[in-house]
Design an enzyme around this catalytic site. Structure first.
Site, short mmCIF file in Angstrom:
data_model
loop_
_atom_site.label_atom_id
_atom_site.label_comp_id
_atom_site.label_asym_id
_atom_site.label_seq_id
_atom_site.Cartn_x
_atom_site.Cartn_y
_atom_site.Cartn_z
N PRO A 1 0.83 -1.21 0.00
CA PRO A 1 0.00 0.00 0.00
C PRO A 1 0.86 1.26 0.00
O PRO A 1 1.84 1.36 0.74
CB PRO A 1 -0.80 -0.13 1.29
CG PRO A 1 -0.97 -1.61 1.45
CD PRO A 1 0.34 -2.21 0.98
N CYS A 2 0.47 2.20 -0.86
CA CYS A 2 1.35 3.32 -1.17
C CYS A 2 0.88 4.67 -0.64
O CYS A 2 1.51 5.69 -0.90
CB CYS A 2 1.53 3.42 -2.68
SG CYS A 2 -0.03 3.68 -3.56
N GLN A 3 -0.23 4.69 0.11
CA GLN A 3 -0.78 5.99 0.50
C GLN A 3 0.22 6.84 1.29
O GLN A 3 0.24 8.06 1.18
CB GLN A 3 -2.06 5.80 1.34
CG GLN A 3 -3.22 5.24 0.54
CD GLN A 3 -3.25 3.72 0.56
OE1 GLN A 3 -2.24 3.05 0.74
NE2 GLN A 3 -4.44 3.16 0.35
#
Length: 354
Positions: free
Chosen positions: A82-84
């Site tokens: 996940p890149c948030q």
């Protein structure tokens, strides 16, 4: 789970709906397992990966012992943590717990010991630092190096690899079998018009005959259109949309009709049929407009612009469908990377025969 002795076997970590693994599957790899903890995305993954096992779990809670069963049987581990926390459009908080999920990928690799590992993430990761002030990209490389992997990274634009969308991502490839390299860009890009031309408006439920090579590739024998429901726009929104020309955005709407806030350049962006699409995040949040029809693009149209084939069916509500697509790796980008790895694996087999 089914290992295949005749194909390279793959584990897809943080798999989402499986865009990355679909690209590998298309190249001839066997997808053994997909791991994620979003129920609806896993439902989509399972629906479209008939031979793959799924595991619904937080990777931080998976025991080392679970990964042991894949040791010496798995050739590739792929994943997009996940890149948030790294995204330039987010808060970029160095203490965001999601920023350390790449370490779970490293843990899996340390146990399974695949020949090659591929990690995908947003370009913002390259400038992100950990709380100690060290660049995250250097930590990733060092930790894979310690496990015996030579690691290279490069920014790839999906539009240079057959995807009708300008979508840049950083790709890390770690290898224990020599330099894998990266796929070379294609000379001709696929436009939005090339991609969407045979998808009729929402009042029809079957595709028109393919008119371009890309449409033919996407068709895979499927005629029924899945996930092709339009948003219910009120009269004000409908009027607002009519002012926006191809390539235009909210700035083209007269002020008396645009009083909703949201002044990002891609708000109320109408796609230009003569260019690849802009990077597609959540199309209904940003109100991404169809190049021809006066409405927001459907999930099916976003799937096409992400290079998912027509038979790929997405589960969940319309809002969830768009979020699943926003999170996904375009299959044709995954396929370009997979073909590069396959070439290296075949080199190794050929050398072994000499």
């Amino acid at each position: 789970m089914k290992f295949d002795s005749n194909k390279p076997n793959v584990i897809d970590l943080f798999c989402g709906i499986g865009g990355f693994s679909k690209g590998f599957e298309k190249a001839g790899f066997n997808i053994v397992l997909g791991i994620d903890n979003w129920d609806v995305a896993l439902e989509t993954f399972e629906k479209n990966h008939n031979n793959s096992k799924i595991l619904n779990a937080d990777v931080r809670e998976i025991k080392d012992e679970y990964y042991e069963q894949f040791k010496d049987k798995t050739d590739i581990i792929i994943g997009g943590p996940p890149c948030q926390g790294f995204s330039m459009s987010g808060k970029r908080d160095i203490n965001d717990k999601r920023n350390t999920l790449f370490e779970e990928m490293i843990r899996a690799v340390s146990i399974v010991k695949p020949k090659v590992v591929v990690m995908e993430n947003v370009v913002g990761l390259l400038s992100m630092k950990n709380p100690d002030g060290k660049l995250v990209k250097e930590t990733i490389k060092e930790k894979f190096n310690e496990l015996g992997y030579n690691v290279e990274s490069r920014i790839l634009d999906a539009s240079e690899h057959g995807v009708p969308q300008a979508r840049k991502r950083v790709i890390f490839i770690g290898s224990r079998i020599g330099d894998v390299g990266f796929p070379e860009p294609q000379s001709k890009k696929v436009t939005v018009g090339d991609a969407l031309g045979n998808i009729p408006d929402v009042d029809m439920n079957t595709y028109l005959n393919p008119k371009t090579n890309f449409q033919t590739i996407m068709a895979d024998g499927n005629k029924e259109i899945f996930n092709h429901e339009a948003m219910n726009h009120n009269d004000t929104v409908k009027k607002r949309i009519t002012f926006v020309p191809p390539g235009g955005n909210w700035r083209d709407v007269p002020p008396e009709y645009y009083n909703v806030g949201g002044e990002h350049s891609n708000n109320y962006r109408r796609l230009d049929p003569n260019k690849p699409s802009i990077t597609l995040k959540h199309a209904t949040k940003s109100m991404i407009i169809h190049p021809e029809f006066d409405r927001v693009v459907t999930a099916r149209e976003v799937a096409r612009l992400q290079s998912f084939s027509d038979s790929f069916e997405i589960s969940g509500t319309r809002f969830q469908q768009h979020q699943q697509l926003a999170n996904a790796v375009p299959p044709l980008l995954g396929n370009a990377i997979a073909n590069q790895i396959l070439k290296k694996l075949k080199e190794g087999k050929d050398e072994g025969k000499r």
